[in-house]
Design an enzyme around this catalytic site. Structure first.
Site, mmCIF file in Angstrom:
data_model
loop_
_atom_site.group_PDB
_atom_site.id
_atom_site.type_symbol
_atom_site.label_atom_id
_atom_site.label_comp_id
_atom_site.label_asym_id
_atom_site.label_seq_id
_atom_site.Cartn_x
_atom_site.Cartn_y
_atom_site.Cartn_z
ATOM 1 N N GLU A 40 -37.488 -9.334 54.685
ATOM 2 C CA GLU A 40 -36.498 -9.986 55.523
ATOM 3 C C GLU A 40 -36.017 -11.107 55.070
ATOM 4 O OE1 GLU A 40 -39.259 -10.426 59.043
ATOM 5 O OE2 GLU A 40 -38.465 -8.529 60.005
ATOM 6 N N SER A 126 -36.576 -3.180 34.087
ATOM 7 C CA SER A 126 -36.002 -3.281 34.854
ATOM 8 C C SER A 126 -34.994 -1.091 34.236
ATOM 9 C CB SER A 126 -34.980 -4.120 35.123
ATOM 10 O OG SER A 126 -35.065 -4.826 36.025
ATOM 11 N N HIS A 255 -33.145 1.747 48.845
ATOM 12 C CA HIS A 255 -33.497 1.997 47.750
ATOM 13 C C HIS A 255 -34.174 0.559 46.848
ATOM 14 C CE1 HIS A 255 -33.704 1.421 43.425
ATOM 15 N NE2 HIS A 255 -34.572 2.368 43.128
ATOM 16 N N SER A 256 -33.507 -0.088 47.576
ATOM 17 C CA SER A 256 -33.390 -2.455 47.420
ATOM 18 C C SER A 256 -32.839 -2.894 47.971
ATOM 19 C CB SER A 256 -33.009 -2.494 45.710
ATOM 20 O OG SER A 256 -32.117 -2.152 45.729
#
Length: 367
Positions: A40, A126, A255-256
């Site tokens: 959030e 990443s 996923h993200s």
């Protein structure tokens, strides 16, 4: 366990002490609360990026509990629970996500790209699958050192399509080293469902072809994951052999924060998995069946975790960013002249145009 938290075969119950099982559950709830609030926060623009672990908590906490804290972990990007189990605090997680001056990574990494030498947790990268060959190299070094530890590397089923995964499997199988490959098969490689990701029925089929002992486990059953990982570790360390674990689970979240999973899957599918096979619900029912947990404790701990996270968030948000000159350090042991010149050039530039830059947001920015 079945979906009501009942042990299917008494001989397979790990017989863990109440305090340990309760720690498992409390850690899952704490992780869940942090994921919710930080997700959030990204939507509010307070942090730049985030990835949740909704639906995969049992795979993370169950495996982490079965390892030795001295075992080296190479994670992908959804293993926050493993690091949290080892004692990495909510404050440390949130400092990293803000990239503030108290972040051990000095603000150089994207959010959730954690790393901690003291917790034997290699900093996350990443790019997919880079960690697998690195883990095998470390495991081979552990074999030569005869230190009694193993190396565990986590990855998703999508990462197994990368060439690095096959190179890692082959090296591990031929070098015979104490490496555990832990695959979280959560149904989707970003937006690609598993039926488009591979032709077989999963990742476990890769193991035997490379001579790797392999087990597939219900990734939503924390005790099944614990048993599989504990056995895998004992075998790997004793025999100096690699093991592949495929934990079948489901990614409940996007996923993200850069993803909207409703574009490639129905929300009905997500709700079905959440209602029928939540790993948190399974363990809670197990605890209640044992008489170790009740609604009062549930409300109390959920409220407490929210307070812990909100307090840490409010604190971290006020911490200054690292000194901008840190970007020039830690690449070379002795900074080369070219880099010194670049740093001096930027220092003069920032000093000349400091009214154009938020210099007051950075630690020691005037020095």
């Amino acid at each position: 366990m079945d979906r009501q938290g009942r042990v299917l075969s008494p001989s397979e119950e790990p017989q863990l002490e109440k305090d340990l099982v309760e720690k498992m559950y409390r850690t899952m709830i704490l992780l869940n609360s942090m994921d919710t609030i930080l997700y959030e926060s990204q939507r509010q623009g307070r942090i730049s990026f985030y990835m949740t672990t909704f639906g995969e908590e049992a795979a993370l906490i169950g495996s982490a509990a079965a390892l030795d804290d001295k075992d080296l972990v190479y994670a992908q990007y959804r293993e926050t629970g493993v690091l949290m189990w080892r004692g990495f605090t909510v404050d440390q997680c949130i400092d990293q996500c803000f990239g503030n001056a108290e972040d051990e990574g000095k603000g150089r990494q994207m959010p959730i790209h954690y790393g901690s030498k003291s917790h034997n947790f290699v900093t996350i990268s990443s790019p997919l699958t880079t960690q697998l060959p690195q883990a095998v190299g470390s495991a081979y070094a552990y074999k030569l050192a005869k230190n009694g530890q193993c190396v565990v590397t986590y990855f998703g089923e999508g990462a197994a399509s990368e060439g690095d995964a096959h190179a890692a499997f082959n090296f591990a199988g031929t070098l015979n080293c104490p490496a555990i490959f832990f695959c979280r098969n959560n149904g989707y490689a970003i937006s690609t469902p598993t039926h488009e990701q591979y032709g077989g029925d999963g990742i476990a089929g890769h193991g035997p072809g490379y001579g790797i002992t392999t087990i597939r486990v219900d990734g939503n059953d924390i005790f099944a994951v614990y048993n599989a990982t504990k056995t895998a570790r004992e075998f790997s360390v004793k025999e100096n052999r690699p093991v592949l674990i495929e934990a079948m689970t489901y990614r409940l979240g996007h996923h993200s924060t850069s993803d909207d999973s409703s574009a490639y899957r129905s929300m009905e599918e997500v709700k079905k998995w959440d209602s029928l096979d939540s790993p948190i619900s399974r363990l809670r029912q197990y605890l209640e069946n044992k008489g170790w947990w009740d609604n009062s404790e549930e409300r109390s701990w959920r409220d407490e975790t929210k307070k812990i996270v909100v307090k840490a968030l409010a604190r971290a948000e006020k911490v200054l960013k690292p000194d901008w000159k840190e970007m020039f350090h830690d690449v070379y042991y002795d900074m080369p002249d070219q880099l010194r010149k670049q740093m001096k050039y930027m220092e003069d530039h920032v000093e000349r145009y400091k009214d154009k830059y938020p210099v007051n947001n950075y630690k020691n920015s005037s020095s």
